[in-house]
Each structure stands twice: as structure tokens, then as C-alpha cells.
Scaffold this motif. Structure first.
Motif, mmCIF file in Angstrom:
data_model
loop_
_atom_site.group_PDB
_atom_site.id
_atom_site.type_symbol
_atom_site.label_atom_id
_atom_site.label_comp_id
_atom_site.label_asym_id
_atom_site.label_seq_id
_atom_site.Cartn_x
_atom_site.Cartn_y
_atom_site.Cartn_z
ATOM 1 N N ILE A 86 25.984 -60.932 35.140
ATOM 2 C CA ILE A 86 25.354 -59.626 34.926
ATOM 3 C C ILE A 86 25.257 -59.399 33.419
ATOM 4 O O ILE A 86 26.210 -59.656 32.691
ATOM 5 C CB ILE A 86 26.194 -58.487 35.547
ATOM 6 C CG1 ILE A 86 26.266 -58.623 37.064
ATOM 7 C CG2 ILE A 86 25.664 -57.117 35.137
ATOM 8 C CD1 ILE A 86 27.238 -57.670 37.723
ATOM 9 N N THR A 87 24.118 -58.899 32.983
ATOM 10 C CA THR A 87 23.935 -58.516 31.581
ATOM 11 C C THR A 87 23.103 -57.246 31.556
ATOM 12 O O THR A 87 21.980 -57.235 32.051
ATOM 13 C CB THR A 87 23.194 -59.609 30.788
ATOM 14 O OG1 THR A 87 23.900 -60.839 30.909
ATOM 15 C CG2 THR A 87 23.081 -59.235 29.322
ATOM 16 N N LYS A 88 23.668 -56.190 30.991
ATOM 17 C CA LYS A 88 22.929 -54.923 30.901
ATOM 18 C C LYS A 88 23.483 -54.114 29.733
ATOM 19 O O LYS A 88 24.682 -54.068 29.522
ATOM 20 C CB LYS A 88 23.095 -54.127 32.207
ATOM 21 C CG LYS A 88 22.354 -52.813 32.257
ATOM 22 C CD LYS A 88 20.899 -53.014 32.521
ATOM 23 C CE LYS A 88 20.209 -51.680 32.766
ATOM 24 N NZ LYS A 88 18.803 -51.825 33.011
ATOM 25 N N MET A 89 22.598 -53.507 28.974
ATOM 26 C CA MET A 89 22.974 -52.633 27.875
ATOM 27 C C MET A 89 22.250 -51.308 28.037
ATOM 28 O O MET A 89 21.059 -51.286 28.379
ATOM 29 C CB MET A 89 22.605 -53.282 26.543
ATOM 30 C CG MET A 89 23.156 -52.530 25.338
ATOM 31 S SD MET A 89 22.195 -51.107 24.890
ATOM 32 C CE MET A 89 21.464 -51.635 23.404
ATOM 33 N N VAL A 90 22.977 -50.213 27.830
ATOM 34 C CA VAL A 90 22.391 -48.884 27.947
ATOM 35 C C VAL A 90 22.803 -48.072 26.729
ATOM 36 O O VAL A 90 23.976 -48.063 26.345
ATOM 37 C CB VAL A 90 22.849 -48.166 29.238
ATOM 38 C CG1 VAL A 90 22.268 -46.762 29.321
ATOM 39 C CG2 VAL A 90 22.473 -48.979 30.466
ATOM 40 N N GLU A 91 21.847 -47.400 26.131
ATOM 41 C CA GLU A 91 22.110 -46.516 25.006
ATOM 42 C C GLU A 91 22.288 -45.095 25.534
ATOM 43 O O GLU A 91 21.426 -44.593 26.256
ATOM 44 C CB GLU A 91 20.935 -46.581 24.030
ATOM 45 C CG GLU A 91 21.165 -45.801 22.768
ATOM 46 C CD GLU A 91 20.002 -45.948 21.812
ATOM 47 O OE1 GLU A 91 18.864 -45.558 22.176
ATOM 48 O OE2 GLU A 91 20.228 -46.466 20.710
ATOM 49 N N PHE A 92 23.413 -44.484 25.184
ATOM 50 C CA PHE A 92 23.708 -43.112 25.598
ATOM 51 C C PHE A 92 23.616 -42.224 24.357
ATOM 52 O O PHE A 92 24.611 -42.003 23.660
ATOM 53 C CB PHE A 92 25.091 -43.027 26.247
ATOM 54 C CG PHE A 92 25.179 -43.766 27.546
ATOM 55 C CD1 PHE A 92 24.765 -43.170 28.730
ATOM 56 C CD2 PHE A 92 25.654 -45.062 27.590
ATOM 57 C CE1 PHE A 92 24.843 -43.852 29.936
ATOM 58 C CE2 PHE A 92 25.729 -45.757 28.795
ATOM 59 C CZ PHE A 92 25.323 -45.153 29.966
ATOM 60 N N LYS A 93 22.425 -41.733 24.086
ATOM 61 C CA LYS A 93 22.183 -40.978 22.848
ATOM 62 C C LYS A 93 23.037 -39.725 22.749
ATOM 63 O O LYS A 93 23.546 -39.417 21.677
ATOM 64 C CB LYS A 93 20.704 -40.637 22.719
ATOM 65 C CG LYS A 93 19.866 -41.859 22.455
ATOM 66 C CD LYS A 93 18.445 -41.511 22.149
ATOM 67 C CE LYS A 93 17.705 -42.820 21.918
ATOM 68 N NZ LYS A 93 16.570 -42.686 21.080
ATOM 69 N N LYS A 94 23.207 -39.003 23.834
ATOM 70 C CA LYS A 94 24.010 -37.780 23.782
ATOM 71 C C LYS A 94 25.480 -38.090 23.500
ATOM 72 O O LYS A 94 26.174 -37.282 22.897
ATOM 73 C CB LYS A 94 23.876 -36.984 25.074
ATOM 74 C CG LYS A 94 22.530 -36.321 25.223
ATOM 75 C CD LYS A 94 22.455 -35.485 26.472
ATOM 76 C CE LYS A 94 21.070 -34.890 26.615
ATOM 77 N NZ LYS A 94 20.901 -34.182 27.879
#
Length: 150
Positions: free
Chosen positions: A116-124
Motif C-alpha cells: 500500500i502506498t498513499k499520501m494525503v495532505e491535511f491542510k487544516k
């Protein structure tokens, strides 16, 4: 886990992040995985060290912890001695590792090899998180959190 292996795991996570498809970056609100053992992005080095205890290796800008044979973490500090990034590694008994849903707030289907490879940006929240699970019969889970550069 020794220092070289931990460094290798961080390098693998960085390479996967930079070569991940652009659709892996989805701007989100607040992160479901906000802390690791009470340590948060932006926390002072003094407070982080108080939460995590004695590090196996310490420098002015980085601490390395081994909590047992299956879990380790590297905490990185900025020039103001604030936590700027964390890399948490699970090796061996992966049932202690958080799931992608707990970290990213969404299910991530595994590849054919189980990876599994996943990146998420959480701006808040002010940081991004990547979740990497290597494929194969002896997988590792690497969770990396890093402050978004302003």
C-alpha cells in the motif's frame, strides 16, 4: 531495528512519496491521525522527549526511538527545536500497526503483492501523512508525518 535499517526505511518512504502518482495527494481537512504517543507536529523537542522517554540516539535535530522489536520512530526537529516530521516504523507483528483508515481516514486498496502506498495532505492540520506498507511475505509499515512548508 538498527540505525541503518531505520534510515533505509525513511529513504524508502521518501522515494515512494516523491514517485507516487499525483492523484495520491488529496487536500483534506483535519487528519484522523494527529499524534504519535502524545507527540504532535509543532510540539517542542523538550515536550516530545518528555512524552517518548530516553531516545536510543539523539542529536540536536533528530531522535531515534526503539520501543520494542517491532516498533521504532524517528522524530525530526526544525531550527526552532519544534517537531517538523515523524517517521513511525512497524516491523514484524503488523497487527500493532494502525490501519490506513485510522491514519488517512480512508480505505486504501492493496496492490497485488499486498503493498500500500498513499499520501494525503491535511491542510487544516498543517501536515501531510504517508502510509506505506511494503508488499511480500515480510512487510513493513511506515507512517510518515511532516509539517507542510509555508
Amino acid at each position: 531495528m538498527n540505525f541503518r535499517r531505520s534510515f533505509f526505511l525513511i529513504a524508502v518512504a521518501a522515494v515512494i512519496f516523491f514517485f507516487a502518482p499525483t492523484n495520491a495527494l488529496n487536500a483534506q481537512g483535519t487528519a484522523p491521525f494527529k499524534e504519535y504517543r502524545g507527540v504532535t507536529i509543532g510540539m517542542s523537542a523538550t515536550d516530545a522527549r518528555a512524552k517518548l522517554g530516553k531516545a536510543k540516539e539523539t542529536t540536536d535535530f533528530e531522535d531515534y526511538y526503539e520501543f520494542d522489536n517491532d516498533e521504532s520512530a524517528r522524530i525530526l526537529f526544525d531550527e526552532k527545536k519544534k517537531v517538523r516530521a515523524m517517521s513511525i516504523n512497524y516491523d514484524g507483528k503488523l497487527e500493532t500497526a494502525p490501519t490506513p483508515e485510522a491514519v488517512l481516514g480512508q480505505a486504501v486498496p492493496p496492490r497485488e503483492d499486498g503493498g500500500i502506498t498513499k499520501m494525503v495532505e491535511f491542510k487544516k492540520s498543517g501536515f501531510w501523512i504517508s502510509y506505506v506498507r511494503t508488499g511480500g511475505s515480510d512487510p513493513l509499515v511506515i507512517i510518515t508525518m511532516q509539517k507542510i512548508q509555508e
